[in-house]
Each structure stands twice: as structure tokens, then as C-alpha cells.
Write a protein that holds these residues in place. Sequence first.
Motif, PDB file in Angstrom:
ATOM      1  N   ILE C 175       4.858  10.101  -3.008  1.00 30.13           N
ATOM      2  CA  ILE C 175       4.326   9.066  -2.108  1.00 30.13           C
ATOM      3  C   ILE C 175       4.501   7.681  -2.716  1.00 30.13           C
ATOM      4  CG2 ILE C 175       2.231   8.211  -0.994  1.00 30.13           C
ATOM      5  CD1 ILE C 175       1.239  11.140  -0.933  1.00 30.13           C
ATOM      6  N   SER C 177       6.640   6.649  -4.982  1.00 25.28           N
ATOM      7  CA  SER C 177       8.038   6.216  -4.964  1.00 25.28           C
ATOM      8  C   SER C 177       8.414   5.639  -3.611  1.00 25.28           C
ATOM      9  CB  SER C 177       8.958   7.390  -5.266  1.00 25.28           C
ATOM     10  OG  SER C 177       8.749   7.865  -6.578  1.00 25.28           O
ATOM     11  N   THR C 178       8.021   6.355  -2.581  1.00 22.16           N
ATOM     12  CA  THR C 178       8.387   5.928  -1.239  1.00 22.16           C
ATOM     13  C   THR C 178       7.805   4.554  -0.909  1.00 22.16           C
ATOM     14  OG1 THR C 178       8.341   8.264  -0.625  1.00 22.16           O
ATOM     15  CG2 THR C 178       8.439   6.663   1.164  1.00 22.16           C
ATOM     16  N   GLY C 181       9.207   1.869  -3.346  1.00 22.72           N
ATOM     17  CA  GLY C 181      10.597   1.615  -2.971  1.00 22.72           C
ATOM     18  C   GLY C 181      10.677   0.678  -1.780  1.00 22.72           C
ATOM     19  N   TYR C 182       9.815   0.924  -0.789  1.00 21.81           N
ATOM     20  CA  TYR C 182       9.811   0.042   0.376  1.00 21.81           C
ATOM     21  C   TYR C 182       9.409  -1.380  -0.005  1.00 21.81           C
ATOM     22  CZ  TYR C 182       7.928  -2.265   4.506  1.00 21.81           C
ATOM     23  OH  TYR C 182       7.643  -3.185   5.480  1.00 21.81           O
ATOM     24  N   ILE C 189      14.234  -7.132  -3.424  1.00 20.61           N
ATOM     25  CA  ILE C 189      15.684  -6.984  -3.375  1.00 20.61           C
ATOM     26  C   ILE C 189      16.298  -7.704  -2.187  1.00 20.61           C
ATOM     27  CG2 ILE C 189      17.571  -5.309  -3.223  1.00 20.61           C
ATOM     28  CD1 ILE C 189      15.646  -3.310  -4.663  1.00 20.61           C
ATOM     29  N   GLU C 200       9.262   0.103  10.198  1.00 20.55           N
ATOM     30  CA  GLU C 200       9.568   0.674   8.886  1.00 20.55           C
ATOM     31  C   GLU C 200       8.357   1.418   8.329  1.00 20.55           C
ATOM     32  OE1 GLU C 200      12.309   1.121   7.428  1.00 20.55           O
ATOM     33  OE2 GLU C 200      13.594  -0.189   8.611  1.00 20.55           O
ATOM     34  N   ARG C 203       7.866   4.632  10.164  1.00 24.95           N
ATOM     35  CA  ARG C 203       8.885   5.571   9.720  1.00 24.95           C
ATOM     36  C   ARG C 203       8.520   6.144   8.341  1.00 24.95           C
ATOM     37  NH1 ARG C 203      13.741   2.236  10.895  1.00 24.95           N
ATOM     38  NH2 ARG C 203      13.967   3.065  13.011  1.00 24.95           N
ATOM     39  N   MET C 204       8.061   5.267   7.478  1.00 27.11           N
ATOM     40  CA  MET C 204       7.722   5.677   6.118  1.00 27.11           C
ATOM     41  C   MET C 204       6.529   6.637   6.136  1.00 27.11           C
ATOM     42  SD  MET C 204       6.990   3.245   2.857  1.00 27.11           S
ATOM     43  CE  MET C 204       5.868   2.171   3.757  1.00 27.11           C
ATOM     44  N   PHE C 207       7.673   9.880   7.367  1.00 27.47           N
ATOM     45  CA  PHE C 207       8.458  10.511   6.301  1.00 27.47           C
ATOM     46  C   PHE C 207       7.550  11.178   5.273  1.00 27.47           C
ATOM     47  CE2 PHE C 207      10.547  10.052   2.085  1.00 27.47           C
ATOM     48  CZ  PHE C 207      11.712  10.777   2.305  1.00 27.47           C
TER      49      PHE C 207
END
Lengths: 215, 215, 215, 215
Positions: C175, C177-178, C181-182, C189, C200, C203-204, C207
Amino acid sequence: MPEDHNILDLLLDDQEQVTEKQKKILEAAVEIFSEKGYASTSTNEIAKKAGVAEGTIFRHYKTKKELLLSIVAPTMTKLIAPFIINDISKVLNTDYDRFEDFLRAVIENRRKFAKDNMTMIKILIQEIPFHPELKEQFMKNIGKKIFDRFTIVFEHYQAKGQIKKMPAESSLRLIGSTVIGYLMARYMIAPDFDWDDEQEINRMISFIMNGINAE
Amino acid sequence: MPEDHNILDLLLDDQEQVTEKQKKILEAAVEIFSEKGYASTSTNEIAKKAGVAEGTIFRHYKTKKELLLSIVAPTMTKLIAPFIINDISKVLNTDYDRFEDFLRAVIENRRKFAKDNMTMIKILIQEIPFHPELKEQFMKNIGKKIFDRFTIVFEHYQAKGQIKKMPAESSLRLIGSTVIGYLMARYMIAPDFDWDDEQEINRMISFIMNGINAE
Amino acid sequence: MPEDHNILDLLLDDQEQVTEKQKKILEAAVEIFSEKGYASTSTNEIAKKAGVAEGTIFRHYKTKKELLLSIVAPTMTKLIAPFIINDISKVLNTDYDRFEDFLRAVIENRRKFAKDNMTMIKILIQEIPFHPELKEQFMKNIGKKIFDRFTIVFEHYQAKGQIKKMPAESSLRLIGSTVIGYLMARYMIAPDFDWDDEQEINRMISFIMNGINAE
Amino acid sequence: MPEDHNILDLLLDDQEQVTEKQKKILEAAVEIFSEKGYASTSTNEIAKKAGVAEGTIFRHYKTKKELLLSIVAPTMTKLIAPFIINDISKVLNTDYDRFEDFLRAVIENRRKFAKDNMTMIKILIQEIPFHPELKEQFMKNIGKKIFDRFTIVFEHYQAKGQIKKMPAESSLRLIGSTVIGYLMARYMIAPDFDWDDEQEINRMISFIMNGINAE
DNA sequence: CATGAATGAGCCTTCATTCAT
DNA sequence: GATGAATGAAGGCTCATTCAT
């Protein structure tokens, strides 16, 4: 009076063995020394320009300074070459009746030398102040010899009644300054200016001749 | 014509804030630069002689070169200071009836300057060839200005019938060479020789005056 | 769950006395540290950007490192602030029936935090690996605390039958990481990309929820 | 898909001439950069650890930065090596019937790479934000290439009906975060933890497969 | 409390010189 | 003889830190 063109060639003849590489090294060194000064030139740079390995330089010259001296010392010698003919008084009697003729001959001779060897003379002038050995050698060998010869010449023409009395130091300095001043302006400071050499030299000789014969 | 003694002092007055340390740095730099040349002088050496930390040098001068310029640039300016008086023709009319008098005044003035500032002049002469900015500044500001002023003066006295016709370039070079030759011999090459300045200057002026009035 | 905006402001409130200057210093430091990295930032640069004297920085922070810590330590604390509410199980019972609701709340809360404090989070991430004290503090205080709280929460919803059995380490990592990462993609980035945050996040969450409930 | 072990070895094979010393320098640099960060590492330190003179470093790498790049640039290339096989769709048809198989292969491959090259990856991650050229190269070469390949793959399996529709950006981010999160936890954050890799990878794959196929 | 001049250790880099090949 | 990798001292310059004002 001998003709000497670019010293570099003579210089290479002097030494017994001169590799092609060694010649390249000397040429490169002369060019870069004159352009950037001895202290600011790296042996690596010389090697690159000469197309040899850095180590090769040190095979021929123990140190960077020795390389400098191998350029500067002969230049110093050649610079006064015409003044160390042994029997100069004979030369005077034979070749030059008048001081003015002698002066003109010397000026023309040194002008050619300066023209052909300006890069090396530049190096000489730049480095003399910073290398006591050079300074001393210059004072003793060059300065003294020129002064001695000049005194003989000067007294020769004074005896002939062509020149008024004046201490040799002063007259040499006055004449020397004038000639050197011309050569430096001509070949170092403004070589690209459109010079009328014949006229300038005439003017200079007239300036000197009248100057030293002031009543 | 203004009296200017050692530039270093003037130099320090010019800038508003000059720490005691900064003065020490400048003095040390001038001395070592003149002795060993800019490229062969290390900032560490300057710092030691000045009695400051090496970092202190870089607090006052961003780079070693900036330190050099802070010495050389003002020297260049002061070198020609007497030639940039605005209304020089008035000066001539008022103060100097004869070219000879003018010449004598300039020589005496620059002799004092040379005497007081020989170390800095040495640095200037040594470094100009290796720093294009300096060279350019010298040519443009110094060379041109002196030439222009000299031309005015020269024509002034020619109009008065005191000097014969001759291009300003040539006469300036001949006179300049003579004077500079004397000053360099006097204060750079053989400062320890026993000079009779009065006599030498008289001789030089007579040399010049007769030289340029050759018939 | 508390609202916390830009840490810098909170950070200044925490300490009793915060001069205007000190605030300027912190702001400048945060900006430059994040841009060039701690090691490549000079105190001189910080001082200039902050408009204070370099000495002033050292009046407030004994060393440059202390300045870094004064930024990074509170950031670490605030980063996990929402996870150290004392009676978290009560919160769960009261506010969030479903794990998904809890997850959404945490994500939204941390997203706001990330958005408002990205510069400081960047510094934190960059510097943690190079400062053992930070690393240790992070592991012990942050890592451990989050893990502990998460375990309670996780077991709470497992007990409710909403989530399948899986070790807390793994599920937290998956969880975490997800979500991280987002947030990194979103705010570090590619912050200039045209994000549809709502979609998003939906979706996350979908996921994650499906991912951990794999049969 | 090619096997690549420690980059350092490949890196040395790439370049024709690699002295023993150069290898030592690279090894030392990699180790210290990764430990203390590029900016906090002194060339003196590298030289000492490598057992060479400091000058030797600069014979092989013009600057400290060039040394960094000689490490980081190849790492970037190898990092994505498996993704730039030319005819990837053929690979897919031939080798991997199911997306899950493909995923598992990639994960295992990159896991080995991460395991063997963690120090260099660490350096890469740390330095990218502070060197614009690196950042740009990373974005353009790495980011774009991976995204393009992944899109092909993703659509390949979507066409086969194995994966639900979702924008490639999002799915790549979700999958990437999960995998990278695992690798970082595994080899950077807690390499000493007692990992059951097989189980974790199974769990992760199941998490991803269910996550992206949420109904 | 704030300043900024001063410090000196340390940094990256250059360079003349050596030496094994 | 020629090479060029290796050396390590020295150079210019930066920087965190101190302290008198």
C-alpha cells in the motif's frame, strides 16, 4: 659581416645530434614560450604541439628550464655576433670611412636579425629579469662586450674628428635606445603598421648623427 | 603638472575602504610580482609576506588576476596622467616658451614618477604582452592619448618655428625611445651605477633637440 | 485529523523566539538545500538569499548541520503526525466504517501535506541516507510508529472481515509503495503534467483494495 | 532476456583500455559516492581508497564530475536494457502466454540486477536531481523508452483480453511503484531483514494482477 | 543581536618529472 | 630512443566557522 637568418636553424646546426623530434620540440617551445611566457607554458602543451610524447622532451632536456636556456643562450650569443669580430678596427679602416656608414651597416644588419628572430628575442627579453644566471650572463658577456667594441669604434671615429667628445656610456645609450626603440616599434609593438623602412632608417640616422654632434 | 609619488599610496586613497590588511596584500603582491613575475608568484607566498591568511586575499580580490589588474590598471593611468591635462595648449603658451623647456619639464616629471614607481612599471611592462585586455587598454587609452597630445604640442612648436617638419609618429618614437631608454637604464638596468642625472638629462635634451632639428 | 499546511510556518511557531531574520534564513536554506543539495549549498549563499550576514546564521544555528536538522527533524515529525493520534482505534470506530474510507482519508490528508511541503520532503529524502542520526531517528520513530499504528488499523479491519489475512509488513509495503509512488510522481517527478487527481486517486484506491483482497 | 551481473565489470569491458588502476579508481569511487554522496566525497579520499595518487584520477577522468558520469551513465543504460529489445512483441508471443508470466520474468530479471548493482543505483538516484544533464537524459532516454515498450506490452495483453482497459500511464505507475517499492525495501532500506523472496514476489504479483483487474 | 572581515583547512586540478615498457 | 602512465607537490580558490566591533 656574416648573414644569419633564423637562429633556430643555426641553433640546430651547432649541436651534434639533432633529431627531427628535437627540432619539433624547439620550434614548439619557441612559439608557445613567446606567446604565453615561459612560466605559463606547460611541457604537456609543448609536447602536443611538437607531436611528441612528454617524456621525449625530458630525454633531450633534463628540465623545462634547460629547454628554455637552450633557446635563450644561443639567441643572446647571436644577438651580439657582429660586435665580436676580433679585429674590428681593421674592419672600420677598410670598410667604413665614415661613422654614419658604419652605423647604417650595423642597423641594417641587426634589423634583419630582429626581423628573422623576433619570437626568440621576445622570449629573451621576457625571461632575463627572472633568471639571475641569464641576467648575469647578459650583463657580463653581452653588455660588456658590446660596450667594449663600441668604445673602440667610437674612439676610432672621434680620432678621425667625425664625432664630438662624449662619454661612451652616454653615447652608446643614446644611440642604442634610438635603434632598439625603432626595432621594437617595428617588429614587436606595431609590426602590422605600414612602415617605410628606408625613410625611417634615414630619419633615425640623421637624428642620431645630429644628436651626438650637438655643439 | 601634478606631483604624484608612489602610486601605491594614491591607489589606496582612490578606493574608499582600504583595510590595513589589504594594503599589506597590495604591497606584498607588488614586490613579489615584480621580482618573480606574476605567473611564478603563488598566492600563498603573497599571503605569507603580507602576514595574512591566504583566504583574506580572495576576500578582497576575487581572483589572482584581479589582484594583478588592481595594481596594473591604475599604474597605466598614472603613467600618462600628465599628458591628459585638458587644455594643454594653454599650458604651453603660459608656461613654456620653448619646446626645450617643455621637454625638460616632462622629462623631470616622469623621471620622478619612474623613480617612485619602478616596481609597478616593471610589472606593467612584463605583463602587458600576456594579457590581451591589458594590451588593448594600453594601446587604446595610453598609446593613443599620448600620441594625440604629443601631436598638438609638436605642431604648436612647429608653428612657432622652433622645430622642423617631421611626422609626429617618427618624432614621438625618436624622442620617446631616447627618454624611455634613459629611464630604463637609470632605474631598471643599472640603478646602482653612479649617475650624474643633471648632466645626463642635459646631454639627452641636447641630443634630442639637435636630432630633430637636423638640416 | 489535524490540518497542517506549510511546515515552515508551524516550525516557526514551535520555537519560542523566531526573529524575522531567522525566518528568512530558514526559507532561504530550504529553497537552496532542495535545489542543490545540502553538501553543495554554502552558508554564504544562504546568507545572501536570506538578506542577512553570514555570522547571523551561526548565531541561530551552531553549525550548518544544525540548520539542516532544524529543517529536517520537524519535517519528519509532521510527516507521520496523523499516525500518532493516541487512541486510533476509537477514531476508526467512530469515523470510518470501511477500510476504504480510512485509506481515502489518509491519502487525501497526506496528499495535501505533500503538496504543501514538497521542498522539505525532498531535502528529507536526499539527506537521510547520509546522516546516520537521521536514518536512525527515521527508522525508530517514523518507521516503527507508522508500522505499529498501521498494524492496529489493519487488524481492526481484518477483524471486521473487510481485509484478507496478510502480514502487516507486506501489506503496508504494498500500500505504501502505491501511495508514495503516486505522490512522488505527482509532486516531484512530473508536477507539471496535467493530473486528474480525483480519477487517479480512485484508480489507486481500487487498485489497492482489489490487490490486497486477491483470492 | 540477457543476464547482466555487476555493471562495474561490464563497464570495464565496454571500454577498450582499462588499466588495473582505473578499475581500482572506479571501484573506490562507486563505494564512497554511494556511502557519502558525490558532493561530500573528496578526490583525495577516492585516491587513497583506490591506492593511487590523486593525479592518476585526473589522468583518466578530466574532472571529478566526469568520473561520476562514467559511473552513472552506463548504469542508466543497463537499468533499462531488458526493455529495449527490438522486437518485443515477438518475445511476448513466443515466451509468455500470460501477462503474469511476463511480469514475473521482468521482476526476477530486475531483481537480480538490483541485487548486483545496488550501490550504483543508489548513486544514480541520489545524483539525478542535482545534475540537469542526467535528469534530462533520464527522462528522455529511460523514462520515454520504458513507457513506450510498456505500452506495447500492455496493449498486447489487453488485446488478448487478459487485462482490463486502463491508461498506460496509470497502470505503469501503479505496477512500477509496487515493484520499485519492493526492490528498494529489499535491497536499500532493509537488506538485512530476513526476506522470503519467493513468497513476497508471489504476493506482489498477485497484488498487481488483482489490482489492475478490479471490476 | 547583527555584522562581515578574517581565518586556515581542505578542495579540485595542474604540472614537471620519473620510469617501466 | 620514444612513450605515456603514474606521481605527488603545489597551485588557486572555497567554505564553515570565529570574533571584534
